[in-house]
Each structure stands twice: as C-alpha cells, then as structure tokens.
Write a protein that holds these residues in place. Structure first.
Motif, short mmCIF file in Angstrom:
data_model
loop_
_atom_site.label_atom_id
_atom_site.label_comp_id
_atom_site.label_asym_id
_atom_site.label_seq_id
_atom_site.Cartn_x
_atom_site.Cartn_y
_atom_site.Cartn_z
N TYR C 361 0.87 -1.19 0.00
CA TYR C 361 0.00 0.00 0.00
C TYR C 361 0.89 1.23 0.00
O TYR C 361 1.29 1.72 1.05
CB TYR C 361 -0.94 -0.04 1.21
N PHE C 362 1.26 1.65 -1.19
CA PHE C 362 2.26 2.70 -1.30
C PHE C 362 1.74 3.96 -1.98
O PHE C 362 2.40 4.97 -1.93
CB PHE C 362 3.48 2.19 -2.07
N SER C 363 0.59 3.87 -2.59
CA SER C 363 0.19 5.02 -3.41
C SER C 363 -0.19 6.21 -2.54
O SER C 363 -0.18 6.12 -1.31
CB SER C 363 -0.99 4.64 -4.28
N GLU C 364 -0.55 7.30 -3.18
CA GLU C 364 -0.76 8.53 -2.44
C GLU C 364 -1.93 8.48 -1.47
O GLU C 364 -2.00 9.24 -0.52
CB GLU C 364 -0.93 9.70 -3.40
N GLU C 365 -2.86 7.55 -1.74
CA GLU C 365 -4.01 7.51 -0.82
C GLU C 365 -3.65 6.94 0.55
O GLU C 365 -4.45 7.00 1.47
CB GLU C 365 -5.18 6.74 -1.44
N TYR C 366 -2.46 6.35 0.67
CA TYR C 366 -2.07 5.77 1.96
C TYR C 366 -1.00 6.60 2.65
O TYR C 366 -0.15 7.19 2.00
CB TYR C 366 -1.54 4.36 1.76
N THR C 367 -1.08 6.62 3.99
CA THR C 367 -0.04 7.32 4.74
C THR C 367 0.91 6.31 5.35
O THR C 367 0.49 5.37 6.03
CB THR C 367 -0.66 8.14 5.89
N ASN C 368 2.18 6.53 5.08
CA ASN C 368 3.19 5.62 5.61
C ASN C 368 3.44 5.92 7.09
O ASN C 368 3.53 7.07 7.50
CB ASN C 368 4.48 5.83 4.80
N ALA C 369 3.55 4.87 7.90
CA ALA C 369 3.73 5.05 9.35
C ALA C 369 5.21 5.08 9.74
O ALA C 369 6.07 4.60 9.00
CB ALA C 369 3.04 3.92 10.10
N THR C 370 5.49 5.67 10.89
CA THR C 370 6.81 5.57 11.49
C THR C 370 6.65 4.88 12.83
O THR C 370 5.55 4.78 13.36
CB THR C 370 7.44 6.96 11.73
N PHE C 371 7.77 4.43 13.40
CA PHE C 371 7.67 3.71 14.68
C PHE C 371 7.13 4.62 15.78
O PHE C 371 6.45 4.16 16.70
CB PHE C 371 9.02 3.11 15.07
N ASN C 658 12.67 9.74 4.10
CA ASN C 658 12.43 10.30 2.77
C ASN C 658 11.79 9.21 1.93
O ASN C 658 11.82 8.05 2.27
CB ASN C 658 13.73 10.79 2.14
N GLN C 659 11.17 9.60 0.82
CA GLN C 659 10.43 8.62 0.05
C GLN C 659 10.79 8.67 -1.42
O GLN C 659 11.25 9.68 -1.93
CB GLN C 659 8.93 8.90 0.19
N LYS C 660 10.54 7.56 -2.04
CA LYS C 660 10.65 7.48 -3.49
C LYS C 660 9.43 6.75 -3.99
O LYS C 660 8.82 5.98 -3.25
CB LYS C 660 11.89 6.66 -3.87
N GLU C 661 9.14 6.99 -5.23
CA GLU C 661 7.99 6.29 -5.79
C GLU C 661 8.28 4.78 -5.80
O GLU C 661 9.40 4.36 -6.06
CB GLU C 661 7.76 6.78 -7.22
N ILE C 662 7.24 4.04 -5.49
CA ILE C 662 7.42 2.59 -5.45
C ILE C 662 6.47 1.91 -6.41
O ILE C 662 5.30 2.27 -6.52
CB ILE C 662 7.24 2.07 -4.02
N ASN C 663 7.00 0.96 -7.14
CA ASN C 663 6.24 0.35 -8.22
C ASN C 663 6.50 -1.16 -8.21
O ASN C 663 7.51 -1.63 -8.69
CB ASN C 663 6.70 0.99 -9.52
#
Ligand SMILES: Cc1cc2nc3c(=O)[nH]c(=O)nc-3n(C[C@H](O)[C@H](O)[C@H](O)COP(=O)(O)O)c2cc1C
Ligand code: SF4
Ligand code: FES
Lengths: 429, 204, 777
Positions: C361-371, C658-663
């Motif tokens: 679940y990497f697209s823009e609709e999802y928020t990536n979590a941190t610890f 930091n992030q990069k596009e994931i495919n």
C-alpha cells in the motif's frame, strides 16, 4: 498510675470469650457501626476522626484523619490493616487480634463506610497463627450475621474482608512493602514518590493502610466522640495507647494508658519495678528507636517528648535493660535483626547492616580493632548521614537507618563498654 | 508430579479470594509447604501455572520470605527467638539447650525429618521472653530445662496437632499477657495453623 | 508534560521539562550524576543510591536519588556538596566490599561503570577486612549468556529488562538482604530472543556473552556506528573490531528505531564474517568442477557469454542484503541491458527473493507510518507474519506502546506471541485456515470500539506466501474508512525497502517462474539470494537454473543456489561495505565499513560496473559515494536527501525519512489452503547463522505447533512425533499452541531438515513411541 481502658476494656472484663461476637455484642459491640450506617455520613465520620487527633499507632505517628483525607478518588479503593507487628519489643496488636477481633472488624466497617471502600484486607504476620485464626473466625461470624458481605446491617454498603498471612519478613510492616507482599511480590518497599498508598496503593489503586490499634480505636471514637477522645492524653498525643513493656521488668505486659506520664512512673507502678537493680538503658519505642539512659526515666511518654530526647515513641514497645546487661551484645542483637530483615534493595542497607553486624560480632568476641569504633560510626554515617534522629537517609526506607540507632546510642552513652573490648593503645616510648 | 485434585481445588478457592491472581501466591506457597514440608521445584512449577507468572518469579518471591522453607523441614519446626527482649532474658541458654538436645545447628533438620531447628527474630512474645514457637505455636517464659522437656515430649508424643495453649500449660512460664480464652486449635505441619489454608485443626 | 520548568543545580539555573527525572534533566544540561541502576529505557527503581543529590525541602536538606526525583519549578539541587560526596563514597565502598575486584580477567574492565566511578567518586582504600560473599563462579544462564553473581551489584537492570521490556521474566532476584542474588530457575534457562541486551546494560561484568568472553580489551577496539541488516527495522548498532575481526555488536540508542535494544540475532550474527567457509575467490565451473579464476578472466567470460548468446535474455534474482547503492547499480545495469540491445523497453527483469512480498500500500491515498506513530496512536492493528520472530525489535516497540496504554488488535494465526499483549485477538472465528476473513469486519463490535474514529497504525503483510492479497485489501479498506490510518507495509527482510525503492519495477519469484516459460533461458544473475532454499518456488527455480545457459551468483557463502551457478563472484558483507539502507518506515540509514574486503571479494556494484564497462555501456561510477549522491537526488523531499554527507551529520545520525515512488508488480500465488503453515523463525539455517558458532545451534530444534484438537485428531499423546510427506519423514517435537485453528499445523520454514516439506501437500503425523521410529528418513 492507672490504666485507662478503651480498647482493652472489653477483653479485660470478659476474659473467657471477649473474642466472640456474642460477648462483643452483649457489651455494646457493633452499636457504633449500626449508628453510623443508619444516620451518619462519611463526612461526619471523617470529622470525628479528625477531631480525635488520633495519630497512627504503627510507629510513624501520622495523623489518621489527615491520612484519610488524602485518599484519592477512584471507583476501586482498598483498606489494608497492618497487622505485621514485627518490631522487636512489640506485642500490642497481637492482643487486639487475639482477644478482640470484632472491635477491629467494626472499626474496619466504619472506616470503609467513611472512605467508600468495599474490599479490605488484614495483613497479619505469618508467625501470628493464633491471632489470625481468631480474626478469621470472627470474620466468619460476622458474615453469618450479615455484618459483612452484601448490604451489611441492611444498609446499601458492601464489604468483604480477607485475612492474608505474611511469611516472615519484618520489612512487610512498612506499608508499601506490605502492599507488594499482598500483591504476591517480594516485600520490597516502593518508591515514594510516586507510590503513596493513598494515591497509588494496592494494585495501583488508592489505598488506606492503617495499624490494627489505630482502626481498633475507631469504634470507641464513634460511640463517644472525637472530642472525648482528644480530651484524653495530652496535646499532640491524644487518647490512650497500648504500650508493650518487656525486658528486665517484674511485670511485663501490655498496658493501655493515656499518654503523658513518665517512663519511670510507668515502670514502677504498672511494671512493678525492676528486680533490685537499676536500669542502665531502655528502648522507648521499639527496636528502631535510639536508646535512652537509666537517668532519663523522667521523660514523658508522649510522641513529642520522646522526640525531643532524640528518640521516638514508635510502636510503643518499651524494653528495659538493667545494669547487668551487656549492651554490646544488646546492640549486636538489634543490628543482626535489621541485617536479617533488610530487603536488600538499597546498597547502604544491604551491604552496610551486614558489615556492621560483622564488626560488632568481632568486637563482642574480643577480635576488635582500635579503629572499629570510628569504623562503626562512619559506616552508620554512610547509611544515615549526620547520625541525627529522626534520621537522614541514604536509603529508600527507614529500616537501614534504624539499624544505626543502637550503635549510635552505644557509642554516645556507653562507649567505655566497647572500649574495654578493644586492644589497648600501645605507646612506644 | 503435579498437585493432587484436593490441593488444586483449595488453590482455586484461594485464588478466588483476591482481585488479582498473583495475590494468592503467598497462600499457595503455604499450601505447597503444608504437604511437602518445603517449597519444592515441582510446586513452583505448579504455582507458576496456576497464577500465570514464570517459575523464577515464584522462586524469587518464595525465597524472599523466611517462613517459606527452601529445604525439607522436619515434622516439628522449633523456632527460638533471639531478638532483643529474649536476648537480654538469656535466650542464648535456651538456644543452647535446644541445640544440644536435638544435636542440630541453625536451620538444620535431623535425619528422621523430625525436628528442624532455627533461631529467629522477634516473634512478638517479648513480654514472655524467652520464647519459642513449635510450628508457629508460641510458648512463652521458657527455661533451658523446660525447653528440653518440650522437645522430649514432642519426641515421645509425636502430637498430630500442636496447640499453643497445651504447650504453654505444660512447659511455659511468664506470658506476654493473659491469654484468657481457652483454645484447642493448632498446627498440623511446619506452616502456620490457619483455617483458611486448611492447616489448622482442633484438638479434641 | 512538555511544560518547561526552571530549577537550580549547583547554583546554576537550568531548564527542564515538567515531570522529567532530575538525573536526565541534568544530563541534558551537561551535568553528569553518577549512577548504576538507572537506565533511560527502564523504569527507575532508585536502588543503588549512587545518584543521590541534596535538595532543599521545607524540613531542611534531604538526600534523594536524582533518578526518581522529578524536576519542578524552583527545585534547588546540590550535586557536589560534602554530604553528597560522602554518600557517593559510601555507596561505592559498600558496593566494593563484596565485589571480587577481578578486573584483570574481566571482560568489562576498561568500560566498567563500577571501575570508572570508583576512580572518580570512590574512597581511596577499603576498610573491609571481613570475608566477601561467595558464589559459584560463572554459571551459564542460557546458551549465549553467563552469569557471575560475585561481580553483580544488584542494580536490577537485567531483571527489569526481561520483565518490562522483553516480557520474558526468566531472570530474577532470589533470596533477600545480603544474600540477594540474580538467577534463573533450574531447568528454565534465560531463553529469550533479547538476552544479549542484559549483557550490554549490565554495569559490571556479571553478565557476559560467550561470543565475546576473553576476546578483547575495550581499549583495543576500533568502533563505528552502523545499521543492522537482520530485519527491516534497521536497528542502530556499534560495530567493535579488533585486529580486523568483528568481535562484538552493541545496540545504539536511536530514539526513532531500536531505542538501544537489539535482538540476539542482530547482536550475535556476525561470526560468519570470519568463517572459513566464506567465499573468498571467484569460482568458475569448468565441466563438473569449479576452478579459481581471477577477476579479469571472469569479466571476460561474462562478456564472451553475452556476446556468444547474441542478444540473450538476462534476468536478476536479488536478495534483501544489498545496500541501496547496490540496488541502484543493479537497476542501472539491468536497465542498460534492457533498453539498448537486449530486451524490449517495458519488460522488467529483476525479481525479489522473498515470497512474502506483494504490491503493498504505497500510493498517495495511503499514509506511511513511522515507529513513533506506534506510541502516538490509539490502537495498533497487526496482520502479518510473526513479528516477534521476523522483526523482533518491532515486537519490543509494540510491547512498549501497549504498556503505555495503546490498544492492540491482532489477526491470527501467525502472531501468537502477541496474543497475551493484545486487547483483541481475532483468531479462528474470524480468520480462516486459508487466511481469509470469515466475517464482515464492521460486524465485530469489540473491533469497532477500539478503532472507529481512532488514530490507528497498522502493520500489514502476508502471514504466509499463500495468503491472498484480497484479504489484506479488505482490512485496509475497512481501516481507511473508519479510522485515521497509518500503514506499515510489513516486509520483514533486511533492505527490502531499499530494493523496492531503487529498482524501477520489481517482481516476485512467481513472475520469474511464469515468465521463464516464454523466455530464452539465457543468463540469470542471483545476487545475495538463495531462492532454491527459501522459496515456495524453490524446486521450480532449481529446475530453471539447471536449464539456464549461464548462471552467475554473487554471494558470500556457497549455498543451494550458488551450487547451480556457472560462475560465483564472492562479495563483501555487512561491515565490509559502505552504503545506505532503508527501513520499513522509509528511513534511510548509514551502514559503515570497518573491516577490509576479505580475499578477492568485491562489492556487488563493483562487479556490475566492470561488466557493464566491458560491454561498452556508459555506466561510470568510481566510488560508492558517486552512486549514493546520484540515488539520493531522486528522493522526493529535497531538503533532506540521504547523501552520505547528510547522513554523517550529527543531526541525522538517526537516519533521514524520505520517500521514493514505489512500483511493484507481484501476483498472488495460485494455490489454496495450506495444510502446513510454514513460518520463518528468528533462528534457522541461514548460511550466516550456521557459520556463526555462538548461535548456530539455536535454530536446530525441529518442532511443529498445533492445537489440542489437531493433536487429538492425529491421536498423539506424547510430545514427539514423526511427520511424513511423500517419501520423506522427519522426527519433530510437538508444541501445543491452542491459538492455532483446528487442522492447521505450523512448522518453521528455515530449519535444517524442513526444506523437503511442501506446504501445499498432504502429510501424515504419527506419534513416535520408541527409538526405532526415529531412524526413518
Ligand atoms: C521498617 C518499617 C516497619 C514497620 N512495621 C510496621 C508494623 O509492623 N506495623 C505497623 O502497623 N506499622 C509498621 N510500620 C509503619 C507503616 O509503614 C505505616 O506507617 C503504618 O502501618 C500506618 O498505619 P498508622 O497510620 O495507623 O500507624 C513500619 C514502618 C517501617 C518503616
Ligand atoms: S532501607 Fe533496607 S529495607 Fe528499606 S528498602 Fe532499602 S534495603 Fe530495603
Ligand atoms: S541510579 Fe539512582 S539509585 Fe541507582
């Protein structure tokens, strides 16, 4: 000098069966609680206790009304009765448990009413099997009659009481260690802050911890009044106290008296004196208290007077030591006690008390060194800086510092008894 | 080797008395000692399962308290007080006489598993110093000779139940206070005789 | 809690946060107060009394432990008064009277707080002439930890760690007073995934590790900070090296990730670096045997092969242990082969060797979590492979959050270790044996109570390679709808996130196998990957590789996959290479080099660049630095690019988010209900572990887990059985796990002897009654 019997009246007058519910009720027992439950409010009870000025009988002498006032709000709160009585010289709670358990139960019901508590525990030291049995039987009687359990005395109040036996650890008399023990843990005192029982006590819930004698006084106070109670004794030490008298005394025992008369009078009249001998030293308030000298018998038996002499009335245990007493051995016995009973958490108490015991052992058996007096005092100083009383502490609880009291007393007033055991200074000329 | 049904039933009853299981640990240890004479490793495992803490946590608590015995204890546990009031009332003489009679040193048990001897800290009998407890039943105002008589009597009678009142009448002297109420209850093992733990019995 | 307060220490005005402990507030202001028992990450106990200070109270000055005293407005503190000094001296004397003072033979000497503080605060001489306390000398409390009770100063750090932090209280205080000692229960060793932390936090040499005992003196150690690659959590570590040998790994306190802790695998899985089994030379298969050849011959061979095969199809299987820079280079290399001469443009040819990976679940609709989000959310929802075994330190973070009141929801059947922490454990009634949801989530009232309109962090991934992604989608969609959601894609292996960030489009081994059908079977590179041993498709891949014209393996050990290679290129390993890795928060962290390249090893990227150049490709990188600065520039946030320069700045030691596009382009495995639930355990038969003697045996137990129901079904009463599948049978220990649903049998996948098992095939289970049954194989 005469006794003033409030707590021990019933047991004195009904020696055969003072422990039974029948006898207790026949003599006006459970009237107090009935009255309170019927027409009293928690606030009124608290006010009476405050008015009585009663101070805790467990040793620390904290005003009971103030303590009750500190109890934090919570749905779940507990009352825990401290019946661990293990301070050498003390056996006053034993008689209250053994011979008048219903008085304690009645006191507990009133206390729980005042504090809105529905579960209480009586923590009794394991060695007190017989007193514990009596309390347990009394509780069963009370349940049968509906004095405990649900809707007691037909009121909306519920209360359950569990008797819990300790298992041989003096430190469990310290209230937070007691709570740990009751939770099935090692009897190690907790840190204050944050674990003040009135805020974070048993299971981290607000908890009242009171001594057996303290709560046994509650029925009398409520059937009379706080004011009546405070008119007994002297200011700051109101009411009566049960003193345990032992040692070199003709008539040892528990005596309930108003506070205020002198130790000398107490010993001579109720204690019937010391067998043809003079008193060399005495302990005015249990093993933790610094000693007073034989020439200090005119000190008044009040919390403040004893404190002014640099000691404490503590648990009300008075131990007399006559002129033949070997005070080095006496001190060694006391220090061994604390070393044996240290919970072991704090470095100074765990290491220091055993070290002191070892040095005293050497000195008593003639293997002392000249430097041992200084060493003993300095080790004491590292547990209780300044060697003052009440003690400053490098420890979590007062047990460690208590171990220094007898040594400091010995060195202050009876140093020559130690010196004769040490090698003589050799002067090379 | 796990606990028999009867003991497990008792254990469950005791656990019920407390708001949290772990509080029952102390009483359960007494239950263990009542049957085995000490806290065996098997019992530790059993208790650990009953209240849901690890074995070493049980052991940690058990070993903290001096009344939980870590080694097998005799039928009669003799505990002579050596604290201040007893000490200055010559308890050391009583200690010596008991040691001599039993041939035991501190915390030792004889080969027949009959006596265990220990010198202990204050047992709250200071007014009746020197004092002793037999399976936590108190005898006050002891003399060295009476102490030996007491041991001899135990040896000869091997009473199933030890009752303080009976021992006090036979071997005791000055008391801490008037005991008054007659009492026939006592201990049946080297743990305190307390009815909730089923370790107290009435002597007929 | 964050209100500022001003207080006075030694006459100086300091600022601290309301409620902060004095010892910590002083530390923040540069005033060091000596201590033994206090540890930032453990609840204070105030036991050692070393940190005593004097404060003003209404009743005069009092000595209080600074580790249990909170700062408050107007607090007046003295840390160096005569009384304080005397007390500190006293405490040290007390601690030393029973300490054996065997410093010359103690591992801790030279970095021992007791030694150091005695120098700084202690008495000059001892006045103790009594006999010291004696205990039996070091006793093993587990396979990797030894305990010397004479050295112990009873600070309760180990006991608190095991109780509060790791939750396996197997080491405790025994006895009381002067007899107090630390110990384990007989027959119940300190068997914890985290035991090594106690060795690290022990302030004396009472707890020591078998791997380090007597190996070094601390002052001889060369040290560098780095990032562990045992799982995708990315624990900060310090590598300790002496004479070019890695001797020890310590946890560093990275506030955002491991907070000082490590799993025992992360800590002790390093001895393999110096194993005699390491691949140190280039091996080329000539007929049946391998021959050692030099690098230029090797490059020549590859170049010739590619030329000979004329426009061959080239595929790459990559593992999870490469650095971002290496993945970047792999990507460049693969692309260069793609775009120019060999392959058509749209076809990706890089495959990732972990069957648990899916599109995520990497697209823009999802928020990536941190610890950090774990601590700050209302609830944590876990549905993934076993966290404790695969991301052990994440287990600690979850436990900590739960301790502080965060609610935990766990979906079955792999995270049974989390059950006791969970507020809601959704097992067999909700999750089928096939890992599908049996009920609509909105029907579960308890779940509603915990998550609806709440801040939720979810850790989500495939519990088993056979789980369908649909089921995860259902959960995610529900959570997205009802809560304020942040997501951890739970890919547990080392630098998985680096791989998926830096390789344009990565596929799975499923795709490798299917696509292979229509390809030319020309050249396969395996790079730090052993799919033959660790994949669901292992046997298929084995067939494929055997069928391939030329297989080139880059690796550090010979293994089931490299055995099939025509050319084996030995590579550098952890500690031997510099680079960055990306953890599951998308935090980029630095790995550092402290060991020289052993033998003729090179880094993966070096080989690839050489090959590219030999083929005349325009790929020119002279150093890993160059790769790093180019890859860093592709991240989205421009102000915090994960360049070496930036990462080496003190302010970025905790890494850069930091992030990069994931495919990703990965399909479900087309297979239903597993009969055997194969899961990865912390310890197993990875080539690094079996070549690290201290821990090599920890993954050797052969066991299966099953519920009482299933046990009854097979009529098993003892705790040993024989598991038979086709012609192979293994002798296994039985572990009861009543959280497993009926008929589901769990078995470790990465376990010697278990490689023959096929999770999709039927099996039989028979009680083992006598020793004769054991010899079947
Ligand atoms: C080492 C130590 C031992 C104590 N032992 C006892 C005891 O045996 N019984 C008791 O009532 N209080 C004991 N206390 C006092 C308790 O901590 C506590 O103050 C008391 O139970 C409060 O009850 P009170 O307010 O009714 O006195 C002890 C305190 C210390 C520090
Ligand atoms: S002073 Fe002694 S008894 Fe009290 S907490 Fe410290 S070690 Fe335990
Ligand atoms: S560090 Fe504060 S008491 Fe140990």
């Amino acid at each position: 000098m005469k006794e003033t019997l409030l707590l021990t009246k019933h047991m004195r007058e009904n020696p055969e069966d003072s422990h039974s519910l029948k006898s207790y009720e026949k003599n006006g027992g459970y009237e107090s609680v009935k009255k309170v439950l019927k027409s009293g409010t928690p606030e009124e009870v608290l006010q009476e206790i405050k008015d009585s000025n009663i101070r805790g009988r467990g040793g620390a002498g904290f005003p009971t009304g103030v303590k009750w006032g500190f109890l934090a709000e919570d749905e779940e709160r507990y009352l825990v009765i401290n019946g661990d009585e293990s301070e050498p010289g003390t056996f006053k709670d034993r008689i209250l448990l053994e011979r008048d358990p219903h008085q304690l139960i009645e006191g507990m019901i009133i206390t729980c009413f005042a504090a809105n508590i529905s579960k209480a525990f009586i923590y009794i030291r394991g060695e007190y099997a017989k007193p514990a049995r009596r309390v347990q039987s009394a509780i069963e009687e009370a349940y049968e009659k509906g004095y405990l359990g649900k809707n007691i005395f037909g009121s909306s109040m519920n209360l359950d009481i569990v008797v819990h036996l300790g298992a041989g650890a003096y430190i469990c008399g310290e209230e937070t260690a007691l709570l740990n023990s009751l939770e099935g843990r090692r009897g190690e005192p907790r840190l204050k802050p944050p674990f003040f029982p009135a805020v974070k006590g048993l299971y981290n819930k607000p908890t009242l911890v009171n001594n057996v004698e303290t709560i046994s006084s509650v029925p009398w106070i409520m059937s009379n009044s706080g004011k009546d109670y405070s008119s007994l004794g002297v200011e700051g030490s109101t009411g009566t106290r049960i003193f345990s008298l032992s040692g070199h005394i003709n008539n040892p025992g528990n005596y309930e008296i108003e506070m205020g008369s002198s130790f000398g009078e107490f010993v001579d009249t109720l204690g019937k004196g010391v067998k043809n001998k003079a008193i060399k030293a005495y302990i005015p308030g249990g093993a933790s208290a610094p000693w007073l000298r034989g020439d200090q018998l005119d000190v008044k038996m009040t919390i403040d007077d004893v404190a002014n002499e640099g000691s404490m009335l503590g648990s009300g245990a008075v131990v007399m030591m006559d002129e033949d007493t070997n005070l080095v051995l006496a001190a060694k016995s006391l220090v061994s006690f604390f070393a044996h009973e240290s919970c072991g958490q704090c470095t100074p108490c765990r290491e220091g008390t055993t070290w002191l015991e070892n040095i005293l052992e050497r000195v008593a058996s003639g293997r002392g060194r000249l430097s041992d007096i200084d060493l003993l005092l300095d080790v004491c100083d590292n547990i209780s800086p300044g060697l003052t009383w009440p003690p400053k502490m490098t420890t979590i609880c007062p047990l460690g510092p208590s171990a220094t009291a007898s040594i400091v007393s010995l060195m202050k007033d009876f140093r020559s008894e130690v010196e004769v055991l040490l090698p003589k200074k050799v002067v090379i000329g | 080797m796990s606990w028999e049904t009867e003991r497990l039933e008792k254990a469950k009853q005791i656990i019920e008395m407390y708001p949290q299981k772990r509080s029952a640990l102390g009483p359960l240890l007494y239950l263990a000692q009542d049957k085995d004479g000490y806290i065996s490793n098997e019992s530790i495992v059993e208790i650990s399962g009953l209240i849901g803490i690890t074995e070493v946590q049980v052991q940690s608590v058990a070993s903290f308290y001096s009344m939980y015995k870590q080694e097998p204890t005799g039928k009669f546990l003799l505990s002579v007080c050596k604290s201040i009031s007893c000490e200055i009332s010559n308890s050391s003489d009583v200690i010596n006489s008991v040691k001599n009679f039993t041939g035991l040193s501190n915390n030792e048990t004889d080969d027949e598993n009959f006596f265990t001897y220990e010198s202990v800290e204050c047992i709250g009998a200071c007014g009746g110093a020197p004092a002793i407890q037999v399976n936590y039943e108190t005898v006050e105002g002891l003399t060295p000779d009476k102490a030996v008589d007491l041991c001899k009597w135990l040896k000869e009678e091997e009473p199933e139940i030890v009752v303080a009142d009976e021992l006090q009448d036979k071997f005791g002297g000055v008391k801490s206070f008037d005991w008054a109420i007659a009492d026939n209850n006592g201990a049946t093992s080297p743990v305190p005789g307390f009815q909730t733990y089923d370790t107290s019995k009435e002597k007929k | 809690m964050n209100e500022k307060v001003t207080f006075t220490v030694d006459g100086k005005q300091l600022e601290g946060k309301q409620g902060q402990l004095l010892i910590e507030a002083c530390e923040d202001s540069g005033i060091h107060i000596p201590r033994f028992c206090w540890h930032k990450r453990l609840d204070p106990v105030g036991m050692c009394r070393m940190c005593l200070v004097e404060i003003d109270t209404p009743r005069g000055k009092a000595l209080v432990p600074s580790c249990t005293t909170q700062v408050s407005e107007e607090l007046i503190v003295e840390t160096e008064s005569d009384t304080v000094k005397k007390a500190q001296e006293g405490v040290l004397e007390f601690l030393l009277i029973n300490h054996p003072l065997d410093c010359p033979i103690c591992d801790k000497a030279g970095e021992c707080p007791l030694q150091d503080q005695t120098m700084a605060y202690g008495p000059g001489e001892s006045r103790f002439i009594e006999e010291k306390r004696h205990f039996e000398k070091p006793i093993p409390v587990s396979d990797i930890v030894l305990l010397d009770r004479e050295r112990c100063i009873l600070c309760a750090r180990c006991t608190r760690f095991s109780d509060e932090i790791s939750g396996d209280p197997l080491i405790e205080f025994i006895q009381r007073g002067n007899k107090t000692q630390v110990n384990t229960f007989p027959d119940e060793p300190f068997k914890s995934y985290f035991s090594g932390n106690t060795v690290q936090i022990c302030p004396v040499g009472a707890l020591t590790a078998t791997s380090y005992r007597f190996k070094a003196r601390p002052w001889d150690l060369k040290k560098v900070s780095s990032t562990c690659n045992c799982c995708s959590l990315g624990c900060s570590v310090e590598l300790n090296v002496s004479q070019n040998k890695m001797l020890r790994i310590l946890g560093e306190d990275n506030e955002f990730t491991n907070q000082g802790w490590l799993s025992d695998k992360g800590r002790y899985n390093f001895e393999y670096l110096h194993s005699e089994n390491r691949l140190l030379n280039i091996h080329s298969r000539e007929n049946e045997d391998y021959q050692t050849i030099n690098i230029s011959d090797a490059i020549e061979k590859i170049k010739d092969k590619i030329k000979d095969l004329d426009n061959p199809e080239i595929k790459f299987i990559v593992g999870a242990n490469s650095t971002n820079e290496e993945y970047f280079a792999i990507n460049k290399f693969a692309n260069s082969l793609n775009r120019n001469e060999f392959l058509s443009k749209d076809k990706s040819n890089v495959y990732f060797a972990d069957d648990h990976i899916h599109n995520g679940y990497f697209s823009e609709e999802y928020t990536n979590a941190t610890f950090e989000d774990l601590d700050n959310s209302d609830a944590i929802v876990v549905w993934a492979e076993d966290i404790k075994d695969n991301l052990p330190v994440l287990f600690l973070r979850i436990k900590k959050a739960v301790k502080n009141g965060v609610k935990l929801v766990v979906f079955g059947h792999t995270n049974t270790a989390l059950e006791s922490l969970a507020d809601l454990y959704l097992g067999a009634e909700i999750v089928s044996n096939n890992f599908e949801l049996k009920t609509s989530l909105s029907n579960i009232q308890e779940l509603k109570n915990i998550i609806d309109s709440k801040k939720v962090t979810t850790i989500i991934g495939k519990s088993t390679p056979l789980q369908k992604k649909d089921s995860l989608d259902t959960l995610i969609n529900h959570l997205q709808k009802v809560s304020d959601l942040k997501i951890f894609n739970c890919f547990s292996k080392a630098n998985t996130f680096g791989a998926i960030q830096h390789i344009d489009q990565i596929k799975g081994l499923n795709e490798f196998c299917t696509e292979y059908e229509n390809s030319n079977k020309n050249i396969v590179f395996t790079i730090g990957a052993n799919p033959v041993n660790s994949s669901f498709f292992g046997s298929k891949i084995k067939d494929i590789l055997e069928d391939t014209d030329y297989v080139i393996s880059l690796d550090i050990f010979k293994n089931e996959t490299t055995e099939l290679a025509d050319l084996i290129l030995p590579t550098t390993a952890f500690g031997e290479k510099e680079g960055t890795i990306t953890n599951m928060e998308m935090r980029v962290m630095k790995q550092n080099k402290i060991l020289p390249d052993p033998g003729s090893t090179l880094s993966e990227w070096e080989y690839l660049i050489m090959i590219a150049q030999s083929l005349g490709k325009d790929i020119n990188y002279d150093s890993v630095n160059e790769l790093n600065s180019e890859l860093a520039s592709q991240f989205t946030k421009t102000e915090a690019l994960p360049t070496f320069d930036n990462l080496n700045k003190p302010s970025n030691l905790f890494g850069i988010l930091n992030q990069k596009e994931i495919n990703l382009n990965i399909k479900d495995i087309d297979q239903d209900s597993p009969s055997l639930l194969m899961v990865k355990r912390l310890y197993g038969d990875s080539s690094t572990q079996i070549n690290s003697p201290s821990i090599s045996m920890l993954g050797s137990e052969r066991f299966i887990e099953l519920s009482e129901f299933t046990l009854d079904k097979y009529g098993i009463e003892s705790n040993v059985a024989t598991l038979t599948q086709g012609s192979s049978s293994i002798f296994v220990n039985i572990k009861l796990n009543n959280l497993l649903p009926d008929n589901l049998v769990l078995a470790p996948i990465n376990r010697r002897g278990f490689e023959k098992l096929d999770s999709t095939k039927d099996f039989d289970l028979k009680e083992t009654k006598n020793m004769k049954d054991l010899s079947v194989n």
